[in-house]
Design an enzyme around this catalytic site. Structure first.
Site, PDB file in Angstrom:
ATOM      1  N   LYS A  18       0.833  -1.210   0.000  1.00 57.07           N
ATOM      2  CA  LYS A  18       0.000   0.000   0.000  1.00 57.07           C
ATOM      3  C   LYS A  18       0.873   1.269   0.000  1.00 57.07           C
ATOM      4  O   LYS A  18       2.080   1.196   0.170  1.00 57.07           O
ATOM      5  CB  LYS A  18      -0.908  -0.006   1.237  1.00 57.07           C
ATOM      6  CG  LYS A  18      -1.888  -1.188   1.262  1.00 57.07           C
ATOM      7  CD  LYS A  18      -2.903  -1.099   0.134  1.00 57.07           C
ATOM      8  CE  LYS A  18      -4.046  -2.082   0.253  1.00 57.07           C
ATOM      9  NZ  LYS A  18      -3.702  -3.481   0.120  1.00 57.07           N
TER      10      LYS A  18
HETATM   11  C1  LIG Z   1      -9.843  -3.032  -1.818  1.00 58.70           C
HETATM   12  C2  LIG Z   1      -9.280  -3.717  -0.604  1.00 58.70           C
HETATM   13  N1  LIG Z   1     -10.099  -4.003   0.410  1.00 58.70           N
HETATM   14  C3  LIG Z   1      -9.656  -4.597   1.538  1.00 58.70           C
HETATM   15  C4  LIG Z   1      -8.334  -4.968   1.683  1.00 58.70           C
HETATM   16  C5  LIG Z   1      -7.926  -5.683   2.921  1.00 58.70           C
HETATM   17  O1  LIG Z   1      -6.866  -5.106   3.595  1.00 58.70           O
HETATM   18  P1  LIG Z   1      -5.903  -6.025   4.499  1.00 58.70           P
HETATM   19  O2  LIG Z   1      -5.052  -6.822   3.560  1.00 58.70           O
HETATM   20  O3  LIG Z   1      -5.127  -5.045   5.308  1.00 58.70           O
HETATM   21  O4  LIG Z   1      -6.761  -6.886   5.334  1.00 58.70           O
HETATM   22  C6  LIG Z   1      -7.438  -4.673   0.653  1.00 58.70           C
HETATM   23  C7  LIG Z   1      -6.025  -5.026   0.787  1.00 58.70           C
HETATM   24  O5  LIG Z   1      -5.411  -5.679   0.014  1.00 58.70           O
HETATM   25  C8  LIG Z   1      -7.924  -4.064  -0.533  1.00 58.70           C
HETATM   26  O6  LIG Z   1      -7.108  -3.813  -1.559  1.00 58.70           O
END
Ligand SMILES: Cc1ncc(COP(=O)(O)O)c(C=O)c1O
Length: 377
Positions: free
Chosen positions: A190
């Site tokens: 990110k």
């Molecule tokens: C659009 C979207 N939603 C939710 C997530 C979930 O985040 P995390 O990987 O921190 O749980 C991500 C991460 O990859 C994402 O790109």
């Protein structure tokens, strides 16, 4: 074009975090303090983050997925309810509702923005609909005002999955500042990372109190360590991660500038390359925060062959994004099949992520485009 033997070329990774001594310094400070969780770094990170995105409150959590889950829980989603979301997203945008017993409903996306088409969302509303989970895919802000308007008219909760969009602006204001609660994520690919981690930006003090209780096993502000006011989760972020997040936030402007410049370089180099389109440019209402650089291949191009060529040259790529509704567990559980979201499905067959990160080298980008152009020629 000189094409070196693939074995002699240095690999170009798809993604890489952008860290320096400052993260080490702050992480060490936490380690030396001896207080690794529920400490002051979390509060500081939340304050700085909230200020940055223009929200009065922020609740740090252990992942973006955890943040989305907490918002679905707080919205009271449960069995018999439906939540409308985009299939052209990461699975967490739909899973968060499923974990609360609700049914995901997929509305199709706009072929330009790759984000939910508000008209398709409206058409998908039923008496069971309780929430809309709108995603800012690839950092491009979703159609927040029309979505907010339709949610208000139908009495639905709007949850913004801004996991990919820290730094984006919609109608001149940062994503996170508009009102709907928004979740951001800090996985290492990110814009900023805390290792694992996420945060919920909210405009409601009441919701913030609920989220901070829910993430901490349902403990209340008052009351002891072993007193639990409600059923909660352990979705806490730790202080080392928060300290890394603070160091990352300090350089967010620089990070966003570098990513914008790297994206602009790709776009200019890809201009004139046949068979491929660059991501949608910004307009007056939408300013993207560059999360990934995803190109669209023309219909009829064999994407697997292109990926094969890039891989043989040591170039990292990813099939961003497969549609959620055709994932094996989704087909099995809900009987979803091809044709449910034709636009999202078409994008999913043709889109391709190129190596992209804050510190990407311009020479590497040139090599990526050279190899890609060769594969498409
Ligand atoms: C659009 C979207 N939603 C939710 C997530 C979930 O985040 P995390 O990987 O921190 O749980 C991500 C991460 O990859 C994402 O790109």
């Amino acid at each position: 074009m000189t094409t070196e033997p693939a074995t002699a070329t240095r690999p170009i990774p798809l993604s890489s975090p952008y860290l320096d001594e400052r993260e080490e310094e702050l992480a060490l400070e936490v380690l030396r303090s001896g207080r690794l969780s529920l400490g002051p770094w979390i509060d500081r990170f939340e304050e700085l983050f909230a200020e940055r995105v223009g929200a009065p409150y922020a609740a740090a959590v252990s992942s973006g997925t955890g943040g989305l889950h907490l918002l679905c829980h707080a919205a009271g989603l449960g069995p018999g309810d439906e939540a409308i979301t985009s299939s052209y997203s990461f699975v967490a945008s739909a899973n968060c509702a499923i974990h609360e017993g609700a049914t995901p409903v997929f509305a199709d996306v706009d072929p330009r923005t790759f984000n939910l088409d508000p008209a398709a969302v409206e058409a998908a509303i039923t008496p069971r609909t309780k929430a809309v989970i709108a995603v800012d895919i690839f950092g491009y802000p979703c159609e927040l005002d029309p979505l907010r308007d339709l949610c208000e008219r139908h009495g639905l909760t709007l949850i913004q999955d801004a996991c990919e969009a820290l730094g984006a602006t919609y109608r001149g204001r940062p994503v996170g500042s508009h009102g709907p609660s928004a979740v951001f994520a800090f996985y290492p690919n990110k814009q900023i990372t805390t290792g694992e981690g996420g945060i919920v930006a909210t405009h409601s003090e009441e919701e913030w109190r609920l989220l901070t209780s829910l993430r901490n096993q349902g403990r209340a502000d008052s009351g002891g360590w072993l007193e639990h006011a409600r059923l909660g989760f352990n979705y806490r972020l730790d202080d080392v991660s928060a300290a890394i997040g603070i160091a990352q936030l300090e350089k967010l402007d620089d990070i966003l500038d570098r990513r914008r410049a790297a994206a602009a370089l790709y776009t200019s180099m890809l201009d004139g390359v046949q068979g491929v389109s660059s991501p949608l440019p910004d307009d007056a209402d939408h300013v993207r925060s560059w999360f990934v650089y995803v190109v669209e291949l023309d219909d009829g191009i064999d994407r697997e062959r292109v990926i094969g060529v890039l891989e043989r040259h040591g170039i990292g790529t990813a099939r961003y994004l497969p549609v959620i509704h055709l994932q094996p567990y989704m087909r099995e559980r809900y009987g979803f099949a091809e044709g449910l979201c034709p636009i999202a499905e078409s994008l999913a067959r043709r889109t391709l992520a190129l190596p992209f990160h804050t510190g990407i080298d311009a020479g590497d980008q040139e090599r990526v485009v050279e190899v890609l152009a060769g594969a498409l020629a």
